[in-house]
Scaffold this motif. Structure first.
Motif, short mmCIF file in Angstrom:
data_model
loop_
_atom_site.label_atom_id
_atom_site.label_comp_id
_atom_site.label_asym_id
_atom_site.label_seq_id
_atom_site.Cartn_x
_atom_site.Cartn_y
_atom_site.Cartn_z
N SER A 157 0.84 -1.19 0.00
CA SER A 157 0.00 0.00 0.00
C SER A 157 0.88 1.24 0.00
O SER A 157 2.06 1.20 0.35
CB SER A 157 -0.91 0.01 1.23
N PRO A 193 -5.98 2.73 -1.23
CA PRO A 193 -7.14 2.03 -0.65
C PRO A 193 -8.30 2.03 -1.62
O PRO A 193 -8.74 3.10 -2.09
CB PRO A 193 -7.46 2.86 0.60
N TRP A 202 -9.66 -4.49 3.33
CA TRP A 202 -8.96 -3.55 4.20
C TRP A 202 -9.47 -3.66 5.63
O TRP A 202 -8.73 -3.44 6.58
CB TRP A 202 -9.14 -2.12 3.69
N HIS A 203 -10.74 -3.95 5.77
CA HIS A 203 -11.32 -4.10 7.09
C HIS A 203 -10.81 -5.36 7.79
O HIS A 203 -10.58 -5.35 9.00
CB HIS A 203 -12.85 -4.17 6.96
N ALA A 206 -5.91 -5.50 8.25
CA ALA A 206 -5.51 -4.13 8.54
C ALA A 206 -4.04 -3.89 8.25
O ALA A 206 -3.64 -2.78 7.87
CB ALA A 206 -5.80 -3.81 10.01
N ALA A 209 -3.31 -2.52 4.90
CA ALA A 209 -3.57 -1.10 4.69
C ALA A 209 -2.41 -0.24 5.19
O ALA A 209 -1.97 0.68 4.51
CB ALA A 209 -4.87 -0.69 5.37
N ASP A 765 -9.57 -1.56 13.19
CA ASP A 765 -9.12 -2.46 12.13
C ASP A 765 -7.91 -3.28 12.57
O ASP A 765 -7.85 -4.50 12.36
CB ASP A 765 -8.78 -1.65 10.87
#
Length: 939
Positions: A157, A193, A202-203, A206, A209, A765
């Motif tokens: 990311s 994202p 992403w949830h 974590a 992310a 998250d």
């Protein structure tokens, strides 16, 4: 007949409106409630999926030692994973088969060590079929297949790029902490994202992310291609790394499917199929070991462990089914009350029509017409109005009902209600004509007593029947539908008998005073009380339904919030972690965590050393009272341990190899006896427990114990058998000790454990990711803020509120019509009295005061009776109204009256009567003496 019907056009129009509304409510109400329940079910499923409570199939995969290393760029692993996921779905049976869809496939490699410009790094490699697409990459490109000579392509990311100081094309070395082979990786790109459907990744992941820093090193995740997983497995040659594969399936319903499944039978079927799917899918993937014809468990060329399935759907469906039944009970009660108010309005309308035609009917009877003839004439006169109302109501129900929701089964009750409304005026006409026919009958007082006694007996019988048997399946029951009308009628019977008594006393006292207004007003109010019974019924039913709805809505909202706080334990909780009594550093260092503590419990058999009595399902729980008192000063459990001198005690030392632990016991343990010692089977029967004090009832409701006790409630709610000790112990006695007293026990001796986390702004998250990793597939992560939000926006509660709001609005409309009709019914008598008083010199203002005073007793009686009935209904209904099934939590929620709504309804009733009196006074001023007094009338 046509001329008579035209003269009564206003009454016929009123009848049409009431019948149309009744038909609409009766026909469209149940389908609309079904649609709201279906929306709530879909919402519950969506929330469960967001909280990782879906169907998860997990296995571990390792390299094939017999497989020669080839070029991984030609890997078929992605195809094999996709095919296996599709194969797993075939284990589902209808109706689950039509709603079960593949959610995602995840393959995770154990974290590998690396070094970047930002420092040491623990990197997890993830293959996900819902990973960000190429369009999400803002720099570079998404990872492609690995080759035999190239490093493993990885994608990060943009947050990881900035924190770890990475760049496209950068190479770094990866190695496992223990065993296995090293490998190299190359950064191919950085993604932003995504939004929409990919947001779940992403949830749930974590670290993908953004990285986090724990214990002096960074932890992050990177996405890879399935061919890179193949390359790692080929390089491992049967050793580490063992990769974890997880397929996630979810239930997605169309509105029509949800409507069919949101019924009691549909929920039971869906729950049973979900249970069966969880047990059948393992055999579909890899038959049982006793099947000698079975092939080894594998995905493509790679051997795997047997498949394990974690299915949270049945638990969610059980909780939803209970709440849905209770919601339907409440909603049906509101609809039944509204229909009763509407029918009472029809009776008031019919009474006015009979009163207006009394003189004409007497003349027709004198000319030889029979009572049956007059009733048939009324039947024909009202037929067009009733038919038009029924057509309008049912037509609107069919037009606005959800597809497939309204059919002949729901239209029949609407037609029955319309028929009852249509027959009301002919029946009252028949009764009035027969009363005046001169036939012998019992005195009116005797008939009144008989009717009132029958109403009271029926109300008592209905309440006893509902309390004894509860509501029917799905909350719909004829008995429950009749009870509101019976209770309202019983309340009116009592009011009509009681409120004239003080009026007579007041009128007697007014005889000795100057002024005639109070005397006349209160005398007429006492004398005309029985004639206002129907108007009282409408007002009482309207107020009681609205007050009851406000009470239930406020109670359920507050109870749901209390249950959410209780089940969350603290600001957050990780259930399944801390079984060894310590808090994992990864949880303690999550951003926002201020303090963490462990609570553990076990279910054990206790035997009294005094009389040998056995308690097979006693729960022993241990918590750190010092930490809990500091973080939650209102903790009842911490206060109890501190007051008993059990907080902060050192770890116990054995005496002759035996431990004796002091504990507080709940009142339901051993009859509340204090001082006895009980032996256990812990540590080979070397641990005993001595009860040194009583545990307050509030301690069982302490949020610190809520996460563990709520898990037991779930097990018991599913009807787990005797093998589930926690299910049996859901309501069992509780013994509480300080956490230090239980340190000698091993982690495997505890049935449940949880880590309570305190902090105002937790990183949800990261906490979910770390909690799921530490607690495992059977663990749960609950965040109080999220639980409170879910409780506040629950679809079933929203449906109950909508139902009572709509029922109250329509009931107020019926009440206004009934009150105006009641005023019209007595308008001639009041006008005659007012004209006589005006003739005697009484001013118009005093006449208006007379009307107000005459209606004030009825208004106050309706307000008192309606509010009292609404507040007493929960106690009267008893077992038929179990709000704990709706809210959850440690106990039934305390009833909370919505005082603002209650006061507003009272003020609204006063305003309604005031407006009606003002309109009547205005009309009275325009009424001449000759319109109310005829030649020959005495003045």
């Amino acid at each position: 007949m046509r001329r008579e019907a035209w003269a009564e056009a206003p009454l016929l129009a009123c009848l049409t409106l009431v019948v149309a509304l009744l038909a609409l409510v009766t026909a469209a109400g149940p389908p609309l409630l079904d649609r709201w329940a279906a929306d709530a079910l879909r919402s519950r499923l969506a929330v469960a999926q967001q909280n990782d409570a879906e169907i998860r199939h997990t296995l571990t995969m390792k390299g094939n030692e017999a497989l020669s290393a080839g070029d991984p760029s030609g890997s078929t692993l992605a195809h094999d994973l996709r095919g296996t996921g599709e194969e797993l779905l075939t284990a589902a049976e209808p109706p689950l088969k039509a709603m079960l869809v593949h959610g995602s496939t995840r393959v995770e490699v154990p974290q590998l060590a690396a070094v970047t410009a930002a420092g040491p790094l623990q990197l997890g490699l993830l293959y996900a079929d819902d990973a960000p697409p190429g369009s999400a990459y803002t720099q570079g490109s998404m990872p492609g297949p690995a080759t035999a000579t190239s490093p493993i392509p990885v994608g990060f990311s943009i947050a990881a790029r900035d924190v770890l100081h990475l760049r496209v094309g950068q190479r770094f070395h990866l190695w496992p902490d223990v065993g296995g082979n090293d490998t190299d990786a190359v950064v191919t790109g950085f993604f932003a994202p995504p939004t929409g459907a990919a947001a779940r990744l992403w949830h749930e992941e974590a670290l993908l992310a953004r990285p986090i820093r724990t214990e002096g090193r960074w932890r992050a995740q990177a996405v890879v291609d399935a061919a890179s997983i193949d390359a790692l497995l080929q390089g491992s040659r049967g050793q580490d790394p063992r990769v974890t594969v997880q397929w996630r399936d979810s239930i997605r319903m169309t509105p029509g499917q949800a409507t069919r499944m949101a019924t009691p039978a549909g929920l039971r079927t869906l729950r049973d199929e979900a249970d069966s799917f969880a047990s059948a899918v393992a055999d579909v993937y890899c038959p049982a070991a006793e099947d000698y014809m079975a092939t080894p468990c594998s995905v493509g060329f790679f051997a795997t462990t047997p498949l394990t399935t974690d299915d949270d759907v049945p638990d969610m469906l059980v909780a939803f089914a209970r709440a849905r039944d209770q919601a339907r009970t409440l909603e049906s009660f509101a609809l039944a009350g509204l229909i009763a108010v509407g029918l009472a309005t029809v009776v008031v309308t019919a009474r006015l029509a009979v009163h207006r035609r009394a003189a004409a009917q007497a003349l027709q009877r004198a000319r030889g017409a029979s009572a049956t003839d007059l009733a048939l004439v009324r039947l024909l006169q009202t037929a067009p109005a009733a038919l038009l109302g029924a057509v309008l109501g049912t037509g609107a129900a069919v037009l606005f009902a959800p597809a497939g929701g309204t059919g002949h089964g729901s239209l029949l009750p609407a037609l029955v209600v319309a028929a009852v409304a249509w027959l009301t005026l002919p029946l009252l006409t028949l009764a009035a004509a027969r009363d005046r026919s001169g036939s012998e009958s019992r005195p009116a007082a005797v008939r009144r007593l008989a009717v009132e006694g029958m109403v009271l007996l029926l109300a008592v019988a209905g309440v006893l029947m509902v309390r004894a048997h509860g509501a029917g399946a799905g909350g719909q029951d004829v008995r429950l539908a009749v009870v509101p009308a019976l209770l309202g009628a019983a309340a009116v019977v009592l009011l009509v008998r009681l409120y004239p008594l003080p009026l007579r006393l007041v009128s007697r006292a007014a005889r000795g005073r100057r002024g005639t207004v109070p005397l006349i007003a209160f005398s007429r109010a006492a004398r005309e009380a029985p004639g206002h019974a129907l108007a009282l019924l409408v007002l009482v039913m309207t107020l009681s339904t609205a007050v009851f709805g406000g009470l239930v809505s406020r109670t359920v909202a507050d109870g749901s919030a209390t249950a959410a706080v209780w089940s969350s334990g603290a600001d957050a909780v990780v259930i399944g972690a801390g079984r060894d009594g310590t808090v994992d550093k990864a949880l303690a260092t999550v951003q926002g965590v201020r303090k963490a503590t462990v609570v553990r419990s076990l279910v054990n058999e206790l035997t009294s050393t005094t009389d040998g009595a056995r308690y097979t399902t006693a729960r022993v729980a241990g918590l750190d009272a010092g930490v809990l008192a500091a973080q939650a000063p209102d903790s009842a459990a911490a206060r109890a341990l501190t007051a008993a001198g059990l907080a902060g005690r050192p770890e116990p030392a054995p005496v002759d190899g035996h431990y004796v632990l002091p504990a507080l016991a709940s009142a339901d343990f051993a009859g509340g006896t204090i001082g006895d010692t009980y032996s256990t089977v812990l540590r080979r029967r070397t641990v005993s427990i001595r009860v040194v004090g009583r545990l307050p009832d509030a301690a069982r409701r302490d949020p610190a114990l809520g996460p563990l006790l709520s898990i037991d409630q779930r097990d018991a709610g599913r009807g787990e058998g005797g093998d589930s000790r926690t299910a049996v112990a859901a309501g069992s006695p509780l013994l509480l000790v300080d956490a230090a007293e239980l340190r000698m026990l091993g982690p495997d001796e505890y049935d449940n454990a949880a880590v309570l986390l305190y902090g105002p702004h937790l990183d949800g998250d990261v906490l979910r990711t770390e909690g799921a990793r530490i607690a495992g597939p059977s663990g749960q992560v609950r965040i109080k803020a999220d639980e409170l939000s879910l409780a506040a926006h629950d679809g079933l509660l929203r449906g109950v509120r909508r139902t009572y709001a709509a029922a109250t609005a329509l009931a107020v409309l019926f009440a206004l019509m009934a009150l105006l009709l009641e005023l019209l019914l007595s308008a001639r008598d009041r006008g005659r009295t007012a004209s006589r008083l005006r003739t005697l010199g009484l001013p118009t203002r005093s006449i208006a005061a007379l009307d107000v005073l005459e209606l004030t007793p009825m208004t106050l009686a309706a307000a008192a009776g309606g509010v009292a009935l609404g507040l007493l209904l929960p106690s009267v209904l008893g077992p038929a109204l179990t709000l704990r099934e709706f809210t959850g939590g440690p106990a039934a929620p305390a009833l909370h009256t919505d005082y603002a709504l209650t006061a507003g309804l009272g003020v609204g009733l006063v305003a309604l009567v005031t407006a009606a009196v003002a309109a009547e006074t205005w009309a009275g001023r325009r009424r001449g003496l000759g319109t109310v007094l005829r030649l020959g009338d005495s003045v």
